[in-house]
Motif scaffolding. Structure first.
Motif, PDB file in Angstrom:
ATOM      1  N   GLU A 134      40.692 -15.498  -4.020  1.00 20.51           N
ATOM      2  CA  GLU A 134      40.236 -15.372  -2.635  1.00 20.51           C
ATOM      3  C   GLU A 134      40.103 -13.917  -2.225  1.00 20.51           C
ATOM      4  O   GLU A 134      39.203 -13.547  -1.474  1.00 20.51           O
ATOM      5  CB  GLU A 134      41.205 -16.088  -1.701  1.00 20.51           C
ATOM      6  N   ALA A 135      41.004 -13.070  -2.716  1.00 26.38           N
ATOM      7  CA  ALA A 135      40.995 -11.654  -2.342  1.00 26.38           C
ATOM      8  C   ALA A 135      39.793 -10.912  -2.921  1.00 26.38           C
ATOM      9  O   ALA A 135      39.290  -9.970  -2.307  1.00 26.38           O
ATOM     10  CB  ALA A 135      42.284 -10.982  -2.804  1.00 26.38           C
ATOM     11  N   LEU A 136      39.321 -11.305  -4.087  1.00 26.77           N
ATOM     12  CA  LEU A 136      38.227 -10.593  -4.760  1.00 26.77           C
ATOM     13  C   LEU A 136      36.862 -11.242  -4.577  1.00 26.77           C
ATOM     14  O   LEU A 136      35.835 -10.594  -4.759  1.00 26.77           O
ATOM     15  CB  LEU A 136      38.520 -10.498  -6.261  1.00 26.77           C
ATOM     16  N   ASN A 137      36.826 -12.501  -4.224  1.00 23.28           N
ATOM     17  CA  ASN A 137      35.595 -13.267  -4.151  1.00 23.28           C
ATOM     18  C   ASN A 137      34.740 -12.839  -2.959  1.00 23.28           C
ATOM     19  O   ASN A 137      35.261 -12.447  -1.913  1.00 23.28           O
ATOM     20  CB  ASN A 137      35.939 -14.743  -4.024  1.00 23.28           C
ATOM     21  N   PRO A 151      30.817  -7.327  -3.738  1.00 24.20           N
ATOM     22  CA  PRO A 151      30.351  -5.950  -3.928  1.00 24.20           C
ATOM     23  C   PRO A 151      30.743  -5.021  -2.772  1.00 24.20           C
ATOM     24  O   PRO A 151      30.732  -3.802  -2.925  1.00 24.20           O
ATOM     25  CB  PRO A 151      28.828  -6.087  -4.039  1.00 24.20           C
ATOM     26  N   ASN A 152      31.118  -5.590  -1.646  1.00 24.31           N
ATOM     27  CA  ASN A 152      31.501  -4.782  -0.483  1.00 24.31           C
ATOM     28  C   ASN A 152      33.010  -4.601  -0.353  1.00 24.31           C
ATOM     29  O   ASN A 152      33.482  -4.094   0.662  1.00 24.31           O
ATOM     30  CB  ASN A 152      30.959  -5.421   0.800  1.00 24.31           C
ATOM     31  N   LEU A 153      33.762  -5.012  -1.370  1.00 22.59           N
ATOM     32  CA  LEU A 153      35.215  -4.907  -1.334  1.00 22.59           C
ATOM     33  C   LEU A 153      35.629  -3.436  -1.313  1.00 22.59           C
ATOM     34  O   LEU A 153      35.106  -2.616  -2.067  1.00 22.59           O
ATOM     35  CB  LEU A 153      35.805  -5.597  -2.559  1.00 22.59           C
ATOM     36  N   ASP A 154      36.546  -3.106  -0.422  1.00 20.40           N
ATOM     37  CA  ASP A 154      37.058  -1.747  -0.306  1.00 20.40           C
ATOM     38  C   ASP A 154      37.665  -1.305  -1.641  1.00 20.40           C
ATOM     39  O   ASP A 154      38.461  -2.039  -2.246  1.00 20.40           O
ATOM     40  CB  ASP A 154      38.123  -1.704   0.801  1.00 20.40           C
ATOM     41  N   GLU A 155      37.305  -0.122  -2.107  1.00 22.64           N
ATOM     42  CA  GLU A 155      37.765   0.369  -3.404  1.00 22.64           C
ATOM     43  C   GLU A 155      39.293   0.503  -3.467  1.00 22.64           C
ATOM     44  O   GLU A 155      39.911   0.206  -4.489  1.00 22.64           O
ATOM     45  CB  GLU A 155      37.116   1.717  -3.726  1.00 22.64           C
ATOM     46  N   GLU A 159      41.702  -1.377  -6.166  1.00 23.51           N
ATOM     47  CA  GLU A 159      42.679  -0.655  -6.993  1.00 23.51           C
ATOM     48  C   GLU A 159      44.083  -1.234  -6.825  1.00 23.51           C
ATOM     49  O   GLU A 159      44.826  -1.385  -7.793  1.00 23.51           O
ATOM     50  CB  GLU A 159      42.679   0.832  -6.646  1.00 23.51           C
ATOM     51  N   THR A 160      44.444  -1.556  -5.588  1.00 20.38           N
ATOM     52  CA  THR A 160      45.762  -2.138  -5.333  1.00 20.38           C
ATOM     53  C   THR A 160      45.925  -3.478  -6.043  1.00 20.38           C
ATOM     54  O   THR A 160      46.929  -3.716  -6.723  1.00 20.38           O
ATOM     55  CB  THR A 160      45.985  -2.324  -3.818  1.00 20.38           C
ATOM     56  N   LEU A 161      44.941  -4.366  -5.884  1.00 15.22           N
ATOM     57  CA  LEU A 161      45.019  -5.692  -6.492  1.00 15.22           C
ATOM     58  C   LEU A 161      45.071  -5.610  -8.020  1.00 15.22           C
ATOM     59  O   LEU A 161      45.918  -6.234  -8.654  1.00 15.22           O
ATOM     60  CB  LEU A 161      43.841  -6.560  -6.046  1.00 15.22           C
ATOM     61  N   TYR A 162      44.164  -4.845  -8.599  1.00 12.72           N
ATOM     62  CA  TYR A 162      44.161  -4.735 -10.062  1.00 12.72           C
ATOM     63  C   TYR A 162      45.369  -3.959 -10.554  1.00 12.72           C
ATOM     64  O   TYR A 162      45.892  -4.229 -11.625  1.00 12.72           O
ATOM     65  CB  TYR A 162      42.868  -4.104 -10.566  1.00 12.72           C
TER      66      TYR A 162
END
Length: 170
Positions: A134-137, A151-155, A159-162
């Motif tokens: 849900e966080a990345l979709n 594609p509009n996910l804050d960088e 970085e935090t999630l990965y």
């Protein structure tokens, strides 16, 4: 051709098995098993979303919750072994890492489950804000469909999630 027929048979087994959970008596039997192994008052019983291989039901109390995850016939070739392996992996992770893992109250075979439905795992529910999917979709993508990275996910968020996922894997 034979593979297609087996897949259709497997889907039929799986779909027909899931229809049982419309029956209140089936849900009552599962709920009784959870109640026997849980503490708390004034519980709220709910059917959570079904994953690809397991329907999950939850008994929620004022300060905690317990899940029972059943293996779905037709979706898994070796359901008894699947449950045993999942329990072994969760216990290993608990013993060897700082990763939060739900406490396992009980697990058992189809023969010892309520109404002999399927093998199961009963465990604590760990509260969480969101799932990685849900966080990345990208917004609006149904959860039952394969996700696509937004594609509009804050960088920084990415970085935090990965980074958290990498920390767990390492």
């Amino acid at each position: 051709m034979q593979l297609c027929m087996r897949r259709e048979q497997s889907d039929d087994i799986s779909d027909n098995w899931l229809l049982q959970f419309i029956n209140v008596e089936v849900l009552r039997e599962v709920g009784q098993l959870v109640l026997m192994n849980s503490e708390g008052d004034d519980p709220e019983f709910a059917v959570l979303k079904k994953g690809f291989y397991n329907p999950t039901l939850r008994m929620k109390y004022k300060h905690s919750a317990t899940n029972i995850r059943l293996t779905q016939p037709g979706a898994s070739l070796f359901p008894e072994e699947k449950v045993q392996n999942e329990v072994a992996v969760m216990r290993y992770i608990l013993d060897k890492t700082p990763i939060p893992v739900p406490f396992i109250h009980q697990f058992d075979s189809k023969e010892k489950s309520p109404l002999k439905l399927s093998s199961y795992i009963m465990m604590d529910y760990i509260e969480h804000d969101t799932k990685m999917h849900e966080a990345l979709n990208y917004p609006g993508c149904p959860t039952e469909k394969r996700g696509h990275l937004d594609p509009n996910l804050d960088e920084g968020r990415l970085e935090t999630l990965y980074g958290q996922a990498a920390g767990i894997l390492l």
